[in-house]
Motif scaffolding. Structure first.
Motif, PDB file in Angstrom:
ATOM      1  N   ASP A 257       1.489   0.661   4.366  1.00  0.00           N
ATOM      2  CA  ASP A 257       1.862   1.784   4.986  1.00  0.00           C
ATOM      3  C   ASP A 257       3.425   1.227   5.063  1.00  0.00           C
ATOM      4  OD1 ASP A 257       0.264   3.641   3.879  1.00  0.00           O
ATOM      5  OD2 ASP A 257      -0.327   4.137   5.819  1.00  0.00           O
ATOM      6  N   TYR A 258       3.828   0.153   5.963  1.00  0.00           N
ATOM      7  CA  TYR A 258       5.358   0.338   6.573  1.00  0.00           C
ATOM      8  C   TYR A 258       6.042  -0.798   5.530  1.00  0.00           C
ATOM      9  CZ  TYR A 258       3.611   0.886  11.327  1.00  0.00           C
ATOM     10  OH  TYR A 258       2.639   1.745  12.246  1.00  0.00           O
ATOM     11  N   ARG A 259       5.136  -1.733   4.920  1.00  0.00           N
ATOM     12  CA  ARG A 259       5.731  -2.466   4.097  1.00  0.00           C
ATOM     13  C   ARG A 259       5.899  -1.539   2.326  1.00  0.00           C
ATOM     14  NH1 ARG A 259       1.156  -5.270   2.423  1.00  0.00           N
ATOM     15  NH2 ARG A 259       2.316  -6.293   4.524  1.00  0.00           N
ATOM     16  N   ARG A 260       5.670  -0.218   2.253  1.00  0.00           N
ATOM     17  CA  ARG A 260       6.099   0.654   1.692  1.00  0.00           C
ATOM     18  C   ARG A 260       7.258   1.258   1.739  1.00  0.00           C
ATOM     19  NH1 ARG A 260       4.877   5.968   0.898  1.00  0.00           N
ATOM     20  NH2 ARG A 260       2.985   5.304   2.764  1.00  0.00           N
ATOM     21  N   ARG A 261       7.055   2.046   3.524  1.00  0.00           N
ATOM     22  CA  ARG A 261       8.510   2.899   4.109  1.00  0.00           C
ATOM     23  C   ARG A 261       9.605   2.333   3.951  1.00  0.00           C
ATOM     24  NH1 ARG A 261       3.594   5.495   7.617  1.00  0.00           N
ATOM     25  NH2 ARG A 261       2.831   7.074   6.132  1.00  0.00           N
TER      26      ARG A 261
END
Length: 392
Positions: free
Chosen positions: A283-287
């Motif tokens: 999720d952090y990579r996408r955000r």
């Protein structure tokens, strides 16, 4: 010593919120998500267990230490045992325990600039002198930069990869150069691995995997705060040679006695839960991509894509010049008052002309924050709003 400036931003945001303002905080160095239910249930079970109501070993729960040792064995490809691990009240406490074992009056410790202010403050708290080392254009340390700052009093280096606030990951060749430099000059390495789970490029390597011969002069610091969304639980650790662990255990015994048993049981459950950190990292990579692309569409902002961690660290110097602000602190204060978005000025990290924004928040929060920032700082094209909605 001074108060951590990041806490000052958070306190000002809370004061505005208390007066009724709808403030979005991208300033905190913590995940917005709640601790997983598995961990919470383990803590509840521990509260009900009479064994957890009494004193425990100063070095920490043997089962927790064994699990930390097993994880380190996997990471470094070298054998670690529970005896090599000391449980601490979070990674900051672990750093302090390492430094108080290593540093005497007048000893110097090299820290990255830009870097997390807590590294400087914990060196000072332990009685040492923090010496900033200027990182390169990609926010990485080099043996040459370290050597320019080395003196006969240099005792240790704090190495953080991925770093805070930069997100920089030191690649293997650079780590090998740093390790060779440390061995050549007899300098200890304190490896702050608190963001190790958030490697967005696949390039993270522990320094001891790259340079196993440094084992006798390295302290590895970790914890559950970031990886498992447990900042408030205050459980961290250091893994080190026997003399460092002995000094840390004695300090804990004479001060806090031990980390609360309930918290350690919760951490034990967290380390058994491999799914939550992996999902969070994805999720952090996408955000990260969502935030960086949005920031780069604002005139005057130049935001590199961080290798790891949970922060964007854009250069806003052109924006400051265009709008007449004298510092990142001025911009951060204006954004908080005008857009009700809390960010941390780069001055807190020895990086004037930058700001730090945390993307470890949910999609709705991040999208709303981006919309407020663009509205405050520039006209918002309709196409960009559509892109944000699609990114959800």
């Amino acid at each position: 010593m001074t108060d951590n400036p990041i806490f000052a931003v958070a306190a000002r945001a809370e004061a505005l919120r208390a007066r009724g303002a709808d403030v979005i905080t991208l300033a905190a160095g913590e995940p917005q998500a709640a601790t997983s239910a598995v961990v919470v249930e383990a803590a509840v079970a521990a509260v009900r267990d009479p064994v957890a109501h009494h004193y425990g070993p100063a070095q920490g729960d043997p089962a927790l230490r064994a699990l930390v040792a097993a994880s380190l064995t996997d990471d470094t490809e070298a054998a670690w045992s529970a005896d090599d691990v000391q449980i601490a009240l979070g990674a900051k406490h672990a750093l302090f325990l390492a430094l108080q074992a290593l540093v005497g009056a007048g000893d110097e410790v090299l820290v990255a600039a830009p870097g997390w202010p807590g590294h400087t403050e914990v060196v000072t708290a332990a009685g040492g002198i923090a010496v900033p080392v200027t990182a390169d254009s990609e926010f990485r340390l080099s043996a040459e930069a370290l050597d320019r700052c080395r003196t006969p009093r240099t005792r240790a280096l704090i190495l953080s990869s991925p770093g805070n606030p930069t997100g920089a990951v030191h690649p293997e060749p650079r780590l090998r150069q740093i390790a060779d430099w440390a061995q050549r000059h007899g300098v200890w390495v304190i490896s702050d691995d608190i963001y190790r789970a958030f490697d967005h490029t696949g390039t993270y390597r522990p320094i001891l995997r790259v340079a196993p011969s440094l084992r006798d002069r390295t302290v590895v610091v970790g914890g559950v705060s970031k990886e498992h969304a447990m900042t408030g639980w205050r459980v961290g650790w250091l893994a080190a040679p026997p003399e460092i662990i002995a000094a840390a255990r004695l300090h804990v015994s004479r001060t806090i006695t031990h980390v609360p048993t309930v918290n350690q049981r919760a951490a034990l459950a967290a380390l058994d839960d491999h799914g939550t950190p992996a999902e969070a990292a994805q999720d952090y990579r996408r955000r990260r991509t969502m935030l960086v692309e949005a920031l780069n569409r604002i005139d005057g902002i130049d935001c590199p894509l961080p290798d790891g961690g949970m922060f964007a660290f854009p250069d806003v110097s052109a924006l400051l010049n265009d709008h007449g602000w004298s510092s990142g602190a001025d911009l951060a204060a204006w954004l908080l008052d005008t857009a009700h978005v809390a960010v941390v000025p780069g001055e807190a990290f020895d990086a004037p002309g930058r700001i730090r924004l945390c993307f470890a928040v949910d999609d709705d929060t991040l999208i709303t924050a981006i919309d407020r920032l663009r509205t405050a700082l520039s006209p918002v094209p309709e196409a960009d709003n559509q892109q944000l909605e699609e990114a959800r």
